[in-house]
Every structure is written in C-alpha cells, then in structure tokens.
Write a protein that holds these residues in place. Structure first.
Motif, PDB file in Angstrom:
ATOM      1  N   CYS A 104       0.804  -1.232   0.000  1.00 21.83           N
ATOM      2  CA  CYS A 104       0.000   0.000   0.000  1.00 21.83           C
ATOM      3  C   CYS A 104       0.837   1.283   0.000  1.00 21.83           C
ATOM      4  O   CYS A 104       0.359   2.340   0.434  1.00 21.83           O
ATOM      5  N   ARG A 107      -0.587   2.978  -5.056  1.00 24.79           N
ATOM      6  CA  ARG A 107      -1.971   2.591  -5.342  1.00 24.79           C
ATOM      7  C   ARG A 107      -1.982   1.741  -6.614  1.00 24.79           C
ATOM      8  O   ARG A 107      -1.240   2.055  -7.556  1.00 24.79           O
TER       9      ARG A 107
ATOM     10  N   VAL B  66      -6.377   4.898  -1.477  1.00 27.07           N
ATOM     11  CA  VAL B  66      -5.503   3.758  -1.214  1.00 27.07           C
ATOM     12  C   VAL B  66      -6.088   3.061   0.006  1.00 27.07           C
ATOM     13  O   VAL B  66      -6.224   3.679   1.066  1.00 27.07           O
ATOM     14  N   MET B  67      -6.469   1.794  -0.157  1.00 28.42           N
ATOM     15  CA  MET B  67      -7.166   1.070   0.910  1.00 28.42           C
ATOM     16  C   MET B  67      -6.369  -0.164   1.312  1.00 28.42           C
ATOM     17  O   MET B  67      -5.739  -0.809   0.478  1.00 28.42           O
ATOM     18  N   ARG B  68      -6.412  -0.472   2.596  1.00 33.05           N
ATOM     19  CA  ARG B  68      -5.723  -1.665   3.100  1.00 33.05           C
ATOM     20  C   ARG B  68      -6.705  -2.472   3.939  1.00 33.05           C
ATOM     21  O   ARG B  68      -7.423  -1.909   4.769  1.00 33.05           O
ATOM     22  N   VAL B  78      -5.716   4.313   3.647  1.00 32.38           N
ATOM     23  CA  VAL B  78      -4.297   4.693   3.766  1.00 32.38           C
ATOM     24  C   VAL B  78      -4.124   6.151   3.344  1.00 32.38           C
ATOM     25  O   VAL B  78      -3.384   6.912   3.950  1.00 32.38           O
ATOM     26  N   LYS B 154      -9.640  -1.805  -6.194  1.00 36.35           N
ATOM     27  CA  LYS B 154      -9.748  -0.907  -5.027  1.00 36.35           C
ATOM     28  C   LYS B 154      -9.857   0.564  -5.402  1.00 36.35           C
ATOM     29  O   LYS B 154     -10.401   1.365  -4.656  1.00 36.35           O
TER      30      LYS B 154
END
Lengths: 300, 212
Positions: A104, A107, B66-68, B78, B154
């Motif tokens: 992460c 992106r 931005v993903m977690r 994120v 995502k």
C-alpha cells in the motif's frame, strides 16, 4: 558485482520513500512560494499541502494518494557489473513495484488502456518504466524512483511540431499557453515544475521534456546559455499569469521551467511540454560496487 | 482556524446547497459514496450502479483511495486524495440528474453541462484545498460498504464512508450555475497579450498553417 536482490531492495525502498517523502528542494521551493502568496485561498492550498507531506513523512500516509506511473531512471557507472547482466533491471523494477503496491505504498493504478482491466500490482506492458543511462564513472548504480501522479501527466502533456519560420516566438507562445491551460482549476496541481523539450525527434522531444521536469533540482538552470535564458524568461512570464497554487489567484503557477534541447532536422522545430506536480516526488538509491545502498532526496 | 469553518450534515438539503456561496470553505459530516470514471460510464451507459439508497447517501466523492484490509477483515483508508472531476464532464450532468445529487466533492471543477444539472437539482460542487489525503483519511470514521471491488479493483470501485468534519473544501460550483474558476480563467486570458509582448511575441502572431 552488484547482486540482483540488492537492486530490487534499492528500487523498492526508493519508490517507497518517493511515495512518502517530499524532496528537500521541492519543500524549500514550496515554502518560498508560500512566503510570496497573499490570497487566502492560495496560502491555504500551500499550507495544507505542506502539512500533508509532514503527515506522510511521520509514517501517516502518502504525499499524494495518486502514486501514478511508477518510473525508475538509472545511471550506471562505466565499470558497474550487475549479477545476471543489465537485463535484470526490468524484472527488479517489476518486483519492487509489485511489492510496494502490495504494501500500500503505491496505489494499484496501472490498467490496460482498452479493456481497463487492473492487474492490481502496477505491472504490465511498458510499466514500470525503466530507463538506463550509461553516463557515470565508477562501478555503482544510481537509481531514481519517481511515482508520477496522473494529474500532471494527463493534463500537463503537450506537443507541437512547428517550423523554423515559427521561431522563438512560436516556442514561447506554445509553452505559455500550455502552462495557462494546464493550471486551469488546478489540473496539474500547481505550482508545477514545467519540463520543455525543444528539438530532436517527436519521442526524444517529449522524453527531454519529461526528464527536464523530473530529474533536475528546482533552481538549477541548463548549462546551455540559450536554454537557460528561455527558462528564466518563461518562468518570469508564468508569474504574471495571475495563477497561483491549485489554480487559485496568485503568483506561483510554476516552481520552475526547465528546458532541454537536442539538435533537430533543419526543416523542423518540435516542442514538447510535460509537467510535474507540486510535490515532485522522487527519491534516490545509490548502490556502490560492493552493494552498499544509500538513500537520499538530494540530487547530485 | 478550522473551527470557524461551517460544517454541513449529509445528506445536504437543497436549501442548504442553495445558501452556499462561491469560494466559501466548508466541511461535511455523514455518509458519502466514492467513484471515478468507471462509476460514471457504467451508471449511464449500462444502467449499472451500486444498490444504495441515494436519498440517504447523496454525496458523491470523486476519489480513488488507497485502501488496506486489516487482518480482521476491516478496510482502512491509507490515503484519499480527491481526483480530477473535470474528466467526468461527459457523464457528470446525467449522473447528477439520475441520482439527484446535492453534493459533489472532487478536485479541479466541472464544466457547463454539470453546472446546469446542479442548478436544476439544487446542488453544489466542492473542490479540494491543497493536497490533503492524509488529513482526510483521519476524518473517515468508518468504511461501511464496498461495491464492485472484484470487478473494478480498489481504486475504481465504490466505497461508502462515514465522515466527520470532512475537509475543508471550497464551493467551486454553486447551485445557480456559477463556477469559481470562470473569472480566474478570464483574468489569466486577459493578461496574455501583455505577457506575450514581454516575451517578444509579435501582436497577432500565429503558427505556420500547413493544412487546408
């Protein structure tokens, strides 16, 4: 002999640091811009952006969520030896990019241009971009990783084939109009670093523009006096547009205008413009011949 | 400074939207949904969109975060930096009318067709201030749902966020068809003759034309 895994490690860390730290020359230039702006919105845009970079530097996120196009520019020493040969640099870059995406720091942004299918790891035909210059002494490698945001690339790319009769007036008119359009409503995230390529073939011209925008510290002028003169004149002209940070009312539409030149056909005058956004993300890994890695935001 | 900025509850009412002035800074609190190009194209071309209650979840946030996913399955943001809304202008007006949207949040601005649609439904477009993805993510209190994650990934899929004092943003398009950037663009254009003169470009200069 520099080992393959050392190169992958250096690339991974360089792109990770690139995504999470603001280069020192960019920060200094943005602080100077902040000291010059007076419109409340212009000031706020810069204050917020600098604070955002502070937060990511403290391990709390990214300098910008659009980590964009993953790119690696590599300067190789004349005596540098790479385990498996220089051909491995591409697969090292793919591994480093996929890992940084998985964790992460990047992106998953790269998709197939027609089907729009997303492989999820930023790796595919042509990406990550890897470019090697065999232009250094010694036995080391210098790897510059630049995650380049979409805004600056999508809204800040222009090319025009002009003719000798169009002259310097044509070059200047084209560049200033491109900058005005690119900064409208903050499309390229101004204050931008504007790269200008003049001469060469179409592809060389655009490549020069991109490298002038990405690979030069802010405030350094070209060694060619004609190129340096154009840089200064265009920079001063941009400050009179009345366009400031993120397209607000202000002075700093650009942090720098960087020109590069190549000889071209006697019948041609190609000009290309490529913008870099205000956060100018890039970080450098230097590997010596023994495989020791140093990381820095300072350009040589 | 943030304390003095007006906070608006989501869903924003038409009355509240109609009271907002160009250039005004605001934050928003409540539920919103995310999307980018693929949301716009699919909603209009294929009548395919997330099955959510658009009256309640009425704020469209243009973003590819931005993903977690944490070990417990929870999704965490994120970073979430608003994306350039002007790219969606081809479908913007239709999307505003279809879902009767009173709030759009994004980067840059949108064009005259979307401005007209916002005027019709009584909606505003809010634009980001600086790069603020790290502050914004801290204002996302909960990730409620995700739609089309498998299909779109995502970045392009639709997330439902619950936000608190999210922003600040500024009103770049009001509910009366006005755009904050229009005057600025005119001002910049009006400076061009003087700038061209200072660069030594002759008046009326034009590039060599080689086509009929």
């Amino acid at each position: 002999m520099i080992r393959r895994e050392t190169i992958t490690e250096a690339m991974y860390n360089a792109i990770r640091l690139g995504a999470t730290k603001m280069p020192p020359d960019i920060r200094k230039a943005l602080q100077k811009a902040l000291s010059e702006e007076t419109d409340p919105m212009a000031v706020k845009h810069l204050e917020v952006s600098l604070r955002n970079a502070d937060l990511s530097e403290k391990g709390n996120g990214l300098v910008c969520a659009d980590t964009g196009f993953p790119m690696y520019f590599i300067h190789a020493g004349a005596a540098a030896q790479v385990e498996g040969g220089f051909g491995v640099l591409k697969s090292c870059a793919e591994e480093a990019t996929a890992r940084a995406t998985e964790e992460c720091f990047l992106r998953p942004t790269m998709v197939h241009p027609v089907t729009r299918k997303n492989p999820g790891n930023n790796v595919g035909p042509g990406m990550p971009k890897v470019e090697i210059f065999f232009d250094r002494e010694g036995d080391g490698l210098e790897i510059l990783a630049a995650p380049k945001g979409g805004g600056s690339e999508i809204f800040g790319t222009f090319y025009r084939m002009m003719f000798p009769a169009d002259g310097e007036a044509g070059i200047k008119k084209f560049v200033i109009e491109c900058i005005k359009d690119a900064c409208y409503a903050g499309k390229v995230c101004p204050p931008a670093i504007i790269g200008v390529g003049i001469g060469g073939t179409a592809d060389l011209c655009m490549s020069m523009a991109k490298k002038a925008a990405l690979l030069r510290p802010v405030g350094v002028h070209h060694s060619d006096p004609e190129a340096a003169r154009l840089e200064k004149e265009l920079y001063e002209a941009c400050r009179k547009l009345g366009i400031g940070p993120m397209g607000s009312r202000g002075i700093n539409a650009v942090l720098a205008v960087n020109v590069d030149v190549a000889v071209t056909h006697t019948a041609a005058l190609p000009v290309a413009v490529n913008a870099q956004c205000m956060v100018g993300r890039r970080w450098i890994a230097r590997i010596d011949g023994k495989g020791n890695i140093d990381y820095t935001g300072e350009m040589r | 400074m943030e304390e003095s900025i007006r906070n608006i509850s989501l869903p924003m009412t038409k009355e509240v939207a109609c009271g907002l002035k160009l250039g005004e800074m605001v934050t928003v609190s409540g539920l919103l949904f995310t999307g980018r190009s693929r949301f716009h194209i699919r909603a209009i071309e294929n009548d395919l969109y997330p099955p959510i209650d658009y009256e309640k979840i009425n704020c469209f946030f243009h973003v590819g975060p931005v993903m977690r996913q944490e070990a417990d399955g929870e999704w965490k943001v994120v970073s979430c930096e608003p994306t350039s809304s002007i790219r969606f202008e081809r479908y913007g007006a239709d999307v505003v009318r279809k879902f009767h949207l009173h709030t759009l949040i994004g980067k840059t601005t949108m064009g005259p067709a979307t401005a007209q649609a916002l005027k019709e439904v009584g909606g505003v477009y809010l634009s980001k201030i600086g790069l603020s993805g790290n502050a914004l993510k801290g204002q996302v209190k909960k990730v409620h749902e995700v739609h089309f994650l498998e299909e779109l990934g995502k970045t392009e899929c639709t997330w439902i966020y619950e936000v608190d004092h999210f922003g600040p943003f500024f009103v770049a398009m009001d509910a009366y068809g006005n755009n904050y950037f229009e005057d600025l663009a005119k001002e910049a254009q009006s400076r061009m003759p003087e700038i061209e003169k200072s660069l030594g470009i002759p008046p009326g200069y034009d590039y060599t034309e080689v086509n009929a």
